[in-house]
Scaffold this motif. Sequence first.
Motif, mmCIF file in Angstrom:
data_model
loop_
_atom_site.group_PDB
_atom_site.id
_atom_site.type_symbol
_atom_site.label_atom_id
_atom_site.label_comp_id
_atom_site.label_asym_id
_atom_site.label_seq_id
_atom_site.Cartn_x
_atom_site.Cartn_y
_atom_site.Cartn_z
ATOM 1 N N GLN A 229 74.900 48.851 185.699
ATOM 2 C CA GLN A 229 76.042 49.788 185.792
ATOM 3 C C GLN A 229 77.288 49.076 186.315
ATOM 4 N N SER A 230 77.107 48.206 187.322
ATOM 5 C CA SER A 230 78.336 47.545 187.792
ATOM 6 C C SER A 230 78.857 46.535 186.783
ATOM 7 N N ALA A 231 77.960 45.920 185.990
ATOM 8 C CA ALA A 231 78.439 44.962 184.973
ATOM 9 C C ALA A 231 79.188 45.655 183.852
ATOM 10 N N VAL A 232 78.747 46.859 183.462
ATOM 11 C CA VAL A 232 79.400 47.514 182.307
ATOM 12 C C VAL A 232 80.484 48.498 182.751
ATOM 13 N N GLY A 233 80.470 48.836 184.049
ATOM 14 C CA GLY A 233 81.535 49.698 184.571
ATOM 15 C C GLY A 233 81.391 51.166 184.207
ATOM 16 N N HIS A 234 80.195 51.574 183.827
ATOM 17 C CA HIS A 234 79.966 53.017 183.632
ATOM 18 C C HIS A 234 78.504 53.340 183.887
ATOM 19 N N GLU A 235 78.206 54.624 184.022
ATOM 20 C CA GLU A 235 76.824 55.054 184.300
ATOM 21 C C GLU A 235 75.961 54.914 183.061
ATOM 22 N N LEU A 236 74.696 54.615 183.262
ATOM 23 C CA LEU A 236 73.755 54.584 182.144
ATOM 24 C C LEU A 236 73.202 55.989 181.924
ATOM 25 N N THR A 237 73.060 56.352 180.655
ATOM 26 C CA THR A 237 72.537 57.701 180.385
ATOM 27 C C THR A 237 71.035 57.674 180.131
ATOM 28 N N LEU A 238 70.467 56.473 179.987
ATOM 29 C CA LEU A 238 69.063 56.378 179.585
ATOM 30 C C LEU A 238 68.344 55.314 180.422
ATOM 31 N N VAL A 239 67.332 55.734 181.149
ATOM 32 C CA VAL A 239 66.444 54.784 181.835
ATOM 33 C C VAL A 239 65.028 55.172 181.426
ATOM 34 N N ASN A 240 64.491 54.390 180.470
ATOM 35 C CA ASN A 240 63.195 54.730 179.874
ATOM 36 C C ASN A 240 62.100 53.889 180.525
ATOM 37 N N SER A 241 60.943 54.493 180.683
ATOM 38 C CA SER A 241 59.844 53.715 181.245
ATOM 39 C C SER A 241 58.512 54.254 180.746
ATOM 40 N N GLY A 242 57.520 53.371 180.781
ATOM 41 C CA GLY A 242 56.131 53.782 180.658
ATOM 42 C C GLY A 242 55.589 54.035 179.278
ATOM 43 N N GLY A 243 54.357 54.473 179.309
ATOM 44 C CA GLY A 243 53.592 54.832 178.132
ATOM 45 C C GLY A 243 52.544 55.855 178.548
ATOM 46 N N SER A 244 51.666 56.205 177.619
ATOM 47 C CA SER A 244 50.718 57.300 177.872
ATOM 48 C C SER A 244 49.891 57.115 179.144
#
Length: 394
Positions: A229-244
């Motif tokens: 976020q600090s590198a791109v200067g805006h908030e991320l809308t997607l933080v994906n993780s995991g599997g079944s």
Amino acid sequence: MTRTLGDRLDEATTGLPAPLAVVDLDALDANAADLVRRAGGTPIRVASKSVRVRHVLERVLALPGFAGVMAYSVREALWLVAQGVDDVLLGYPSVDTGALDALAADPVAARAVTLMVDDVTQVELAARAADAHGSMLRVCLDVDASLKLRLGPVVAHLGVRRSPVHTASDAGALAAAIARRSGVDVVGVMFYEAQVAGLPDSSPAVRAIKRLSIRDLAVRRAAVVDAVQSAVGHELTLVNSGGSGSVESSAADPVVTEVTAGSGLFVPTLFDAYRSFTPRPAAFFGLDVVRIPGQGYATAFGGGYIASGPPTASRQPKPVWPAGLSLTGREGAGEVQTPLRLSGDADLRVGDRVWFRHAKSGEVMERFAQVHLVRGTTIESTVPTYRGEQRTFG
Ligand SMILES: Cc1ncc(COP(=O)(O)O)c(C=O)c1O
């Protein structure tokens, strides 16, 4: 008297030629509900590679708790968007310049699809396609979620070999490079903790690795999100993780906005030994006995559908009905015929149907053009697989 699974599937498919694939809708619905319960309010993105039947993807996406597809190829993503899917995250990077060009040329697809990157070379290919059409492509950083354990001078790598981006500083540096390039916009980060999500928790050692990984990721995910976020200067809308296999631990991290799951819908045999959820097998294939080579044996037509991964016995399909059947050590699941050894009360005649489960979730659908969706003892509908729609992506 309650009917056995085999009796139900036999009755539902009487008169239909084998080899044939079925999905038990009651089990599928229960598995989908269980994933939603385990996610505890975090949206679930459905992994298409673990389904490979468009109708089933659409059915699951219509359920509350599921949102978006994780696709495995850009061409697949373009096709899904053309069919009306409005949110597709690629799970893997692409160097398919033709597909990237088609994506950049299509404003609807460019809005709906997010590419996965972990290297400036992939970014450059996407950015060139975007520049050629004056468009903007969405990208997500694939962050290595393996556990690196320092054992004296040696660093043990526990997990899969995927992204080179491991630390917050790696992620920040890649994000900064992307931010300097026109045509691409960083919208999110993904962590796939295979050593938690893709390993059954049957041994104490695996359970210990899972606990350590969950602790490592709880710290590292937040640090990566901050750095990007600090590198791109805006908030991320997607933080994906995991599997079944990791839905609850991935969803428990407050920085995670969505979890991915696919195999938890069909529950193949490699998912039988998880403690975190109750496996309800939902996908089967049926083969017909065509000959009896001798007492205690029966041979079915078809069946050599070996799963990807290390070539061990666990990748073979498993005969599940009638009870008492096993593959032979010498022939295994054969190219066009599969000999079965009978034990106990098992008795098979020429013309009988045998039911199997595959080791992995979506791969088996590449063997069939259609799949019968069974409810109780009847076929509710018969729908094409990806292969049946002439779509083979990887
Ligand atoms: C990037 C990614 N996310 C999630 C998954 C989990 O999929 P499933 O739920 O089918 O195990 C996988 C599986 O390999 C994957 O590669």
